[in-house]
Design a protein around this motif. Structure first.
Motif, mmCIF file in Angstrom:
data_model
loop_
_atom_site.group_PDB
_atom_site.id
_atom_site.type_symbol
_atom_site.label_atom_id
_atom_site.label_comp_id
_atom_site.label_asym_id
_atom_site.label_seq_id
_atom_site.Cartn_x
_atom_site.Cartn_y
_atom_site.Cartn_z
ATOM 1 N N GLN A 208 4.492 -9.109 -12.055
ATOM 2 C CA GLN A 208 4.770 -7.926 -11.660
ATOM 3 C C GLN A 208 3.323 -7.489 -11.595
ATOM 4 O OE1 GLN A 208 7.176 -7.169 -10.301
ATOM 5 N NE2 GLN A 208 8.353 -8.825 -10.083
ATOM 6 N N ILE A 211 0.954 -8.949 -9.360
ATOM 7 C CA ILE A 211 1.463 -9.166 -7.605
ATOM 8 C C ILE A 211 1.328 -6.814 -7.426
ATOM 9 C CG2 ILE A 211 3.025 -8.329 -6.448
ATOM 10 C CD1 ILE A 211 4.796 -11.032 -7.612
ATOM 11 N N LEU A 212 0.935 -6.301 -8.109
ATOM 12 C CA LEU A 212 0.035 -5.083 -7.717
ATOM 13 C C LEU A 212 -1.174 -5.061 -7.460
ATOM 14 C CD1 LEU A 212 2.470 -3.291 -10.029
ATOM 15 C CD2 LEU A 212 3.796 -3.207 -7.952
ATOM 16 N N ARG A 213 -1.420 -5.587 -8.537
ATOM 17 C CA ARG A 213 -2.775 -5.543 -8.127
ATOM 18 C C ARG A 213 -3.268 -5.744 -7.430
ATOM 19 N NH1 ARG A 213 -4.182 -8.722 -12.847
ATOM 20 N NH2 ARG A 213 -3.790 -6.685 -14.459
ATOM 21 N N ALA A 214 -2.887 -7.207 -7.248
ATOM 22 C CA ALA A 214 -3.204 -7.961 -5.823
ATOM 23 C C ALA A 214 -3.089 -7.083 -4.585
ATOM 24 C CB ALA A 214 -2.800 -8.894 -5.535
ATOM 25 N N GLU A 215 -2.257 -6.542 -4.505
ATOM 26 C CA GLU A 215 -1.505 -5.395 -3.525
ATOM 27 C C GLU A 215 -2.281 -4.094 -3.358
ATOM 28 O OE1 GLU A 215 2.471 -4.421 -3.831
ATOM 29 O OE2 GLU A 215 3.169 -6.166 -2.940
ATOM 30 N N GLY A 216 -3.019 -3.472 -4.779
ATOM 31 C CA GLY A 216 -4.076 -2.857 -4.472
ATOM 32 C C GLY A 216 -5.264 -3.099 -3.929
ATOM 33 N N ARG A 218 -5.751 -5.872 -1.833
ATOM 34 C CA ARG A 218 -5.631 -5.666 -0.333
ATOM 35 C C ARG A 218 -5.758 -4.406 0.360
ATOM 36 N NH1 ARG A 218 0.096 -8.093 1.421
ATOM 37 N NH2 ARG A 218 0.216 -6.159 1.438
ATOM 38 N N THR A 219 -4.191 -3.671 -0.491
ATOM 39 C CA THR A 219 -4.542 -2.280 0.526
ATOM 40 C C THR A 219 -6.155 -1.670 0.258
ATOM 41 O OG1 THR A 219 -2.542 -1.772 -0.170
ATOM 42 C CG2 THR A 219 -3.780 0.033 0.184
#
Length: 363
Positions: A208, A211-216, A218-219
Motif C-alpha cells: 500500500q 502504491i500510494l508513493r507511486a500515485e503521489g 505520478r500526480t
C-alpha cells in the motif's frame, strides 16, 4: 403373700411388654414389613401402628430416602489392554419395601456387583483415551442397565457417577509427555501463524505504501508537466500576441550566440550558417531609415542616410566581433570556425552611387 406379690409384678410386666409390642411408631420416610406367623402380612407406614403381640413380627425398618453409596475402586481392563481403577458413586432409592426385603437378600451388595460387571462390559469396549473422555456415556449406560435390573428389587437407580479413573503410573507419565508435546506443538503452530500473519500484514503495508508513493509521484509529475505546458503555452501566446518581427528575433539570436561557447566539455563549436542571415537581417534593420519630416532639408536627408548606414554596419561588425571573441576565450579547443562576414553594403538602400558607404568611412 410374697408369691402373690411376685405374680402380680410378673403379670404387670408382661402386660406392659405386650402393650409395647402391640404399639409401633414408624418415623417419616421409613417403612417396616410385618410378618404374621412367619408370612408377609403388611407394610407399616409412617406414624402410629398396632400389631398383634407375639403373633406379628415387624422386620427392621427400611429407609425410603435417596441413598448414596460409594464403591471402592475396581480394576477394569480397557480395549487396548490397559488396567485402570474406576471409582463409582451410586444414587438409589427404595420404592417398594416388600420387594427390597424379600426379592434380594442384600440389595446394596447386589447393586455393587451389578455395577462392577456392567462397568467392565462398558469400559472393555473402549480404549483408554475414549474412557477418559466419555464419562457421560459410561454413566448413562450404567444407569440404564442398573435401573432395568434393580426394578424388580424395588429399587430405583437415579444416577451413577464415575468419581475417578486412575490409569497406571507409567501410563500417566506417558500421557504427561504426550500432553507436553502436544502443547509444545500447538505453541509452535501458533507462533508460526503469528509470524506468518505479521509478515502478511507487513507486506500488505509495504504494498500500500509503494502504491500510494507511486500515485503521489505520478500526480506530481502530471502536475509539473501541466505547469510546464501551461507556462510554454503562456509564453507562446504572449509571443504571438506581441507579433515580433524578424529583426527582433535576429537580434536575440546574436545575443544568445556567445553563450554556446561557455560549456567546459565542448572541444569544438561551429557557428551555424543562420548567423549570416541574422546579421543580414539585423544590418537591414539598422540601415532602414525612418521617414523624414517635412521640415528636414535635402542635405539633412542625405546626411542622415549616410549616418544610419554607417551605424548599422558598425553595429553588425561589433556583434560579429563579440561572437568571435567569445569563441576564442572559451575552453573549446583549437578548432574554431568563424562564419563568413556578410556583405552589408548590398542591403543598404543607396539610390545615389556617389553616397555609397566606403571602407574608409567606417568608424
Amino acid at each position: 403373700m410374697d408369691a402373690a406379690l411376685i405374680a402380680g409384678i410378673v403379670i404387670a410386666f408382661v402386660a406392659i411388654l405386650t402393650v409395647l409390642r402391640a404399639v409401633r411408631i414408624v418415623p417419616q420416610a421409613r417403612a417396616g414389613n410385618v410378618e404374621r406367623l412367619g408370612r408377609y402380612y403388611r407394610t407399616l407406614g409412617p406414624g402410629l401402628n398396632f400389631v398383634i403381640p407375639y403373633i406379628d413380627r415387624v422386620r427392621p425398618l427400611l429407609d425410603l430416602r435417596e441413598q448414596v453409596v460409594s464403591f471402592k475402586p475396581q480394576p477394569v481392563i480397557t480395549e487396548d489392554n490397559l488396567v485402570v481403577d474406576i471409582d463409582t458413586v451410586l444414587y438409589f432409592q427404595v420404592t417398594d419395601p416388600r420387594a427390597a426385603e424379600y426379592e434380594i437378600a442384600n440389595f446394596i451388595q447386589g447393586v455393587e456387583q451389578l455395577t462392577v460387571t456392567t462397568l467392565r462390559n462398558v469400559v472393555g469396549g473402549m480404549d483408554l483415551e475414549k474412557t477418559l473422555t466419555s464419562r457421560d456415556m459410561i454413566n448413562s449406560q450404567l444407569r440404564g442397565v442398573l435401573d432395568e435390573a434393580t426394578g424388580k428389587w424395588g429399587i430405583r437407580v437415579n444416577r451413577v457417577e464415575i468419581k475417578a479413573i486412575d490409569p497406571p503410573k507409567t501410563i500417566k507419565d506417558a500421557m504427561e509427555k504426550q500432553m507436553r508435546a502436544e502443547r509444545d506443538k500447538r505453541a509452535a503452530i501458533l507462533t508460526a501463524e503469528g509470524q506468518r500473519q505479521s509478515q502478511i500484514l507487513t507486506a500488505e503495508g509495504d504494498k500500500q505504501s509503494a502504491i500510494l508513493r507511486a500515485e503521489g509521484e505520478r500526480t506530481s509529475q502530471i502536475l509539473k508537466a501541466q505547469g510546464q505546458s501551461q507556462a510554454i503555452d503562456e509564453v507562446f501566446q504572449a509571443v504571438h500576441r506581441n507579433d515580433p518581427d524578424p529583426k527582433l528575433l535576429a537580434y536575440q539570436y546574436l545575443q544568445v550566440l556567445p553563450q554556446l561557447a561557455q560549456g567546459q566539455g565542448n572541444t569544438m563549436w561551429v557557428i551555424p550558417s543562420e548567423v549570416t542571415s541574422a546579421l543580414s537581417t539585423l544590418s537591414k534593420a539598422f540601415t532602414e531609415s525612418l521617414p523624414a519630416s517635412q521640415a528636414t532639408v535635402t542635405d539633412g536627408r542625405e546626411h542622415d542616410r549616410r549616418t544610419a548606414g554607417s551605424e548599422a554596419v558598425a553595429e553588425a561588425e561589433r556583434a560579429a566581433a563579440e561572437a568571435k571573441a567569445a569563441a576564442e576565450d572559451s575552453e573549446l579547443g583549437p578548432r574554431q570556425i568563424e562564419a563568413p562576414r556578410p556583405v552589408l553594403g548590398a542591403d543598404v538602400p543607396n539610390p545615389d552611387p556617389a553616397h555609397a558607404v566606403r571602407p574608409d568611412e567606417r568608424p
